[in-house]
Design an enzyme around this catalytic site. Structure first.
Site, PDB file in Angstrom:
ATOM      1  N   ASP A  91      -0.997 -11.671  64.267  1.00  0.00           N
ATOM      2  CA  ASP A  91      -1.005 -10.715  65.450  1.00  0.00           C
ATOM      3  C   ASP A  91      -1.020  -9.294  64.942  1.00  0.00           C
ATOM      4  O   ASP A  91      -1.130  -9.123  63.631  1.00  0.00           O
ATOM      5  CB  ASP A  91       0.612 -10.771  66.005  1.00  0.00           C
TER       6      ASP A  91
ATOM      7  N   LYS B 146      -6.039  -7.458  67.606  1.00  0.00           N
ATOM      8  CA  LYS B 146      -7.000  -6.387  68.108  1.00  0.00           C
ATOM      9  C   LYS B 146      -8.423  -6.923  67.768  1.00  0.00           C
ATOM     10  O   LYS B 146      -8.623  -7.686  66.927  1.00  0.00           O
ATOM     11  CB  LYS B 146      -6.469  -5.098  67.817  1.00  0.00           C
TER      12      LYS B 146
ATOM     13  N   MET C  14       8.968  -3.650  74.717  1.00  0.00           N
ATOM     14  CA  MET C  14       7.663  -3.132  75.256  1.00  0.00           C
ATOM     15  C   MET C  14       8.013  -2.244  76.329  1.00  0.00           C
ATOM     16  O   MET C  14       7.596  -2.443  77.462  1.00  0.00           O
ATOM     17  CB  MET C  14       6.947  -4.336  76.128  1.00  0.00           C
TER      18      MET C  14
END
Ligand SMILES: C[S@@+](CC[C@H](N)C(=O)[O-])C[C@H]1O[C@@H](n2cnc3c(N)ncnc32)[C@H](O)[C@@H]1O
Length: 396
Positions: A196, A218, A329
């Protein structure tokens, strides 16, 4: 030169290893059940580095076990086996410790000294792990009733149809020191690492040469790989017979979608397990000096995602000052989070702390109150990843 370099080679010719030996246990005092263990793809620990250990390692490779040898000194035969089998026979040149038994299906205590063998046997007993105690190279025999080995029908390096496995590893909040010992070991044994964006990426610089690293954090367009695609990669890699390590930030099961990855593996009948990690929800506030609970201040903590509207339980813990609210988040939604809390009746003076990039050299703590946190965060340009702590413990 190794202690054993000049000793005779261990093991017998294959033809002589036709049957499992019925070897008495505990010095012949107790009868033992004769069993054939299917060890293909399973972890076996061998302690000791002499001819007996080498013979057992050779036999274990014939049944396609994944072997780790832990011994301070090794003979030339054993060194050759390690060189020949690469990823499936690993060597740690040091004294064994009880932690080496973590996760293994079988232990072969083949140490040179009876005292060392008996210590290893004791550790195995304590963990209810089966242990073969042997100082005899001739005892390393296997059961090949169908003659598969003699007919060359088994490929020892990459057995056809052998299923790999997936291990989810919680990497902690980012610092290399905050991944667990078990997590580091799993990384050392990986064939493939699926990683990750968050988590201890610096540990990837130290994995074995040849390990494939797949970055799902990504793509060149900075878009994360969708979850269903990550699930597909995990399953597909394991079905190629590889040991897949899924390195995740924090703990895999806390707002980490680890549960979905486990389910995907289970649905595909891929063996899967989890090594927990230190969650950013608790570690990041701690690293900034914020205890999420504190005696005589607050005795409960509620962790939530800032991506969803806050549940009544989350609102209540701030409104009633009954628990610390930890939001992951939440940076992009900070204004909305504050608005919901204020509308629910939370005290505007409630302390708020935001900890960005915890455990990294760029860690930063910003303190405010519910009344001014949106303005303060904008002023100092708070950025994700960050943990937001709301409640009395967030006060300076
Ligand atoms: C998808 S969640 C995963 C949480 C993870 N499973 C855990 O247990 O830490 C990602 C969020 O965790 C928080 N986070 C993870 N690592 C962090 C760090 N080093 N510093 C601050 N926040 C972090 C941030 O809120 C980030 O947006």
């Amino acid at each position: 030169m190794s202690r054993w370099a000049e000793r005779p080679a261990g093991g017998r010719p294959r033809a002589e290893r036709a049957e499992i030996a019925s070897r008495p246990h505990h010095g012949g005092m107790t009868p033992a059940l004769l069993v054939g263990l299917p060890l293909a793809g399973r972890d076996v620990l061998v302690t000791g580095g002499g001819p007996a250990a080498a013979a057992h390692v050779a036999a274990l490779r014939q049944v396609q076990a994944r072997v780790r040898v832990v011994a301070p000194h090794v003979c030339e035969d054993l060194r050759d086996l390690v060189a020949e089998h690469g990823a499936t026979v690993r060597l740690d040149e040091r004294e064994p410790t009880p932690v080496d038994l973590d996760g293994v299906w079988l232990v072969v205590a083949a140490d040179d000294s009876a005292r060392d063998r008996s210590a290893v046997q004791g550790w195995a007993e304590a963990r209810r792990t089966w242990c073969v105690v042997s100082d005899d190279p001739a005892a390393a025999q296997i059961h090949d009733a169908d003659g598969l080995l003699d007919r060359g029908e088994v490929d020892l390096r990459r057995p056809p149809g052998t299923l790999g496995s997936v291990t989810l590893v919680g990497g902690g909040p980012g610092a290399a020191e905050l991944i667990t010992v078990a997590g580091r070991r799993a990384l050392a044994e990986a064939d493939v690492i699926v990683t990750d964006r968050l988590g201890p990426r610096s540990v990837l610089a130290h994995v074995r040469p040849g390990v494939e690293v797949i970055d799902v954090g990504k793509t060149p367009g900075h878009h994360p790989v969708p979850q269903h695609e990550i699930n597909r990669i995990l399953v597909e890699q394991a079905q190629l017979g590889r040991r897949v390590i899924r390195l995740k930030g924090g703990d895999p099961f806390l707002l980490g979608r680890g549960g979905e990855e486990v389910l995907a593996c289970q649905e595909a009948a891929v063996p899967v397990d989890v090594i927990p990690g230190i969650s950013s929800a608790f570690a990041v506030p701690a690293l900034a000096g914020i205890p999420v609970t504190q005696r005589e201040v607050v005795a409960a903590v509620h962790v939530t995602s800032g991506h969803e509207p806050l549940a009544e339980a989350a609102l209540a813990c701030v409104r009633d000052a009954s628990a610390t609210l930890v939001v992951l988040m939440g940076v992009g939604n900070l204004g909305h989070i504050v608005e919901q809390l204020r509308s629910a009746g939370a005290n505007p003076a409630t302390p708020v702390a935001i900890v960005e990039r915890g455990s990294t050299p760029a860690q930063r703590l910003t303190r405010a109150t519910l009344a001014d946190v949106v303005a303060v965060a904008a002023e100092v340009r708070v950025r994700a990843p960050a943990v937001i702590v709301i409640g009395a413990v967030a006060a300076s």
